[in-house]
Design a protein around this motif. Structure first.
Motif, short mmCIF file in Angstrom:
data_model
loop_
_atom_site.label_atom_id
_atom_site.label_comp_id
_atom_site.label_asym_id
_atom_site.label_seq_id
_atom_site.Cartn_x
_atom_site.Cartn_y
_atom_site.Cartn_z
N ASP A 36 1.16 -0.93 0.13
CA ASP A 36 0.37 0.01 -0.09
C ASP A 36 1.35 1.69 0.06
N ARG A 239 -8.29 4.00 3.99
CA ARG A 239 -7.68 2.92 4.51
C ARG A 239 -7.50 2.76 5.60
N PRO A 240 -8.35 2.82 6.25
CA PRO A 240 -8.36 2.94 7.95
C PRO A 240 -7.08 2.03 8.22
N GLU A 241 -6.83 0.62 7.66
CA GLU A 241 -6.37 -0.22 8.33
C GLU A 241 -4.89 0.07 7.67
N LYS A 244 -3.79 2.02 10.85
CA LYS A 244 -3.05 1.66 11.85
C LYS A 244 -2.24 0.62 11.75
N ARG A 245 -1.39 0.53 9.99
CA ARG A 245 -0.20 -0.17 10.01
C ARG A 245 -0.16 0.62 10.41
N PHE A 337 -6.17 4.83 16.08
CA PHE A 337 -4.95 4.36 15.09
C PHE A 337 -3.99 4.05 15.82
#
Length: 341
Positions: A36, A239-241, A244-245, A337
């Motif tokens: 990403d 793109r919340p995930e 978080k990453r 996050f």
């Protein structure tokens, strides 16, 4: 056509090599597609104080999280906030004070998601043999400062909190590059600069056989959050995930940076050859107290507590002459996050 076994072997080898090349290309494409992409906007020029994002790239923390992070240089917190608000970047760095002002005035679609400096970096610098030994001693002195630093708006509040009449000091504004020479040559008795500039300022003074003493404003009552990781609302919603990453990898980079300052400085240098790695390492060491301190130990790395956030807004509203009750600072941050502990 007559075909020999030697010819067949060569043809078979060529086919195998072609298939291997195609397979490798396909795997490379799949790997690129799986990563990403994230655009990170700095709030100023690269250096030791910006090391974590470069560490994340060079040490592979972002790659391990499936992220391909591109880093862009900045021109200040306001510029960084604007870049995120307009979609030119996804995530970046900013002074939290600047974000609070931008949210209060224009409701920019940007939020702070991780606290980096839990203490403000503003400071007075004086020559080590100066009569000024603390912030309370600056009455009846000449103070040199840049016309552009955000510290200027907090100076009257700092003086007032320490019982110093504002008209007892003379403030001289000059180009940032002229401030340290003004202090060293005695044209000013006190200089306003950031703790992140300690290494550079001390090195310049040492060239003429002098030493500087740093008087942090956070030791004189100016207690609030400063540098933070910020992100656009668009990025956080879409793109919340990924967000978080990113924060988890960035937090890992922060821990690595202050555990391995020399290597972290080399990581900055690897990405930006104009950076002096020794100066970057010294800077990382000199600002550790802005990152790791009693606030981060009590509340946790990266966290914003309601009480300290409210205090940050109170200082900001007073300094910027904004209506304190007219804005909720909680609207400027998101705790969704932060890495799980």
């Amino acid at each position: 056509m007559k075909t020999t076994s030697h010819t067949v072997s060569r043809l078979s080898l060529a086919v195998v090599m072609l298939l291997s090349t195609q397979a490798g290309y396909a795997m490379g494409q799949a790997k690129d597609q799986a990563m990403d992409k994230v655009t990170f906007q700095l709030d100023w020029l690269p250096g030791g104080d910006k090391a974590p994002v470069y560490v994340g790239v060079e040490q592979g923390f972002f790659a391990e999280a499936g992220l391909d992070v591109a880093i862009r240089q900045g021109k200040g917190s306001t510029d960084a906030i604007t870049k995120l608000a307009t979609g030119a970047a996804d995530v970046g760095l900013s002074d939290l004070v600047s974000l609070l002002v931008a949210k209060a005035n224009d409701d920019v679609p940007v939020k702070a998601i991780y606290s980096v400096f839990s203490k403000a970096p503003y400071a007075f610098y004086v020559l080590s043999d100066s009569k000024v030994k603390s912030v309370r001693d600056v009455a009846n002195t000449t103070i040199a400062t840049s016309p552009f630093t955000s510290a200027n708006v907090f100076l009257p509040l700092l003086l007032r909190k320490n019982g110093i009449a504002e008209d007892s000091v003379t403030v001289l504004k000059a180009d940032p590059g002229a401030l340290n020479p003004m202090l060293i040559t005695g044209k000013a008795e006190v200089m306003i600069s950031w703790i992140t500039d300690t290494v550079k300022n001390q090195a310049q003074a040492a060239q003429v056989g002098k030493q500087l003493t740093v008087l942090p404003w956070h030791d004189a009552g100016l207690e609030f959050y400063s540098t933070a990781v910020i992100a656009s609302d668009r990025f956080l919603k879409a793109r919340p995930e990924v967000a978080k990453r990113f924060v988890a990898a960035y937090a890992k980079s922060v821990a690595y940076t202050w555990s391995h300052p020399e290597q972290s400085a080399e990581d900055v240098y690897a990405s930006v050859p104009d950076v002096d790695p020794q100066q970057a390492a010294d800077t990382i060491k000199s600002i550790k107290g802005l990152v790791y301190n009693e606030i981060s130990a009590r509340d946790g790395m990266g966290h914003f507590t309601p009480a300290r956030l409210a205090s940050t807004w109170q200082w900001t509203a007073q300094a910027q002459q904004l209506e304190q009750a007219g804005f909720d600072p909680e609207s400027a941050i998101s705790r969704d996050f932060l890495p799980e502990e």
